[in-house]
Design a protein around this motif. Structure first.
Motif: not given
Length: 171
Positions: A39-43, A45-49, A146-147, A153-154
């Protein structure tokens, strides 16, 4: 000495940085938990935390050593089941027992809630990570989810066969 505490809103940026460094990009290659080839990109973000911190049955556990945040995980109380996620150990500190200590503390907390099992989901292509959890008493269920393709966001998948498998440990 390793100490544990609940995360606060003031920890959000530190936790996002820690989680990103453990899973994505070149910095994640300093440890063994990298997903950079999948996977590339983010794992996260601030909103998720922040969402984890705000959820009434959820918390972020922070592990510190000498005042430095070195690991974290999400714990969610789902009644007889606890959920374990957003697990990250600073890449340069992986392999020295921090992960094992955080996992043991998470299991202790979930037992204290009255949970009979701890659940987590792991990308099925992460054989070495699944083996790590199996050595700690988690069993594969074969139950796949499924992914979330198309949801940045993932992260941005680098292959088309990604899925999560549920792992379970009796407490």
């Amino acid at each position: 000495m390793l100490t544990f505490r609940d995360a606060t809103p003031a920890d959000v940026d530190t936790l996002v940085g820690l989680i990103e460094s453990a899973y994505r990009g070149d910095s994640s290659r300093g440890g063994w938990t990298t997903e950079a080839d999948l996977l590339h990109g983010q794992r996260t973000d601030p909103e998720g935390v922040r969402a984890v911190l705000a959820a009434p049955a959820s918390r972020m556990l922070v592990a510190e050593r000498a005042g430095e945040v070195v690991a974290c995980c999400q714990l969610e109380d789902r009644g007889e089941v606890g959920y374990f996620g957003m697990f990250a150990v600073r890449p340069g500190r992986q392999g020295d027992g921090l992960g094992r200590a955080v996992l043991a503390e998470a299991e202790r907390i979930a037992r204290g809630w009255g949970a009979r099992e701890l659940h987590m989901t792991v990308i099925v292509q992460r054989a070495e990570l699944i083996a790590y959890y199996q050595r700690r008493g988690y069993r594969r269920t074969g139950e796949l989810t499924p992914f979330p393709y198309g949801d940045a966001r993932f992260g941005v998948p680098q292959r088309e066969d990604l899925a999560f498998e549920l792992l379970v440990k009796p407490l």
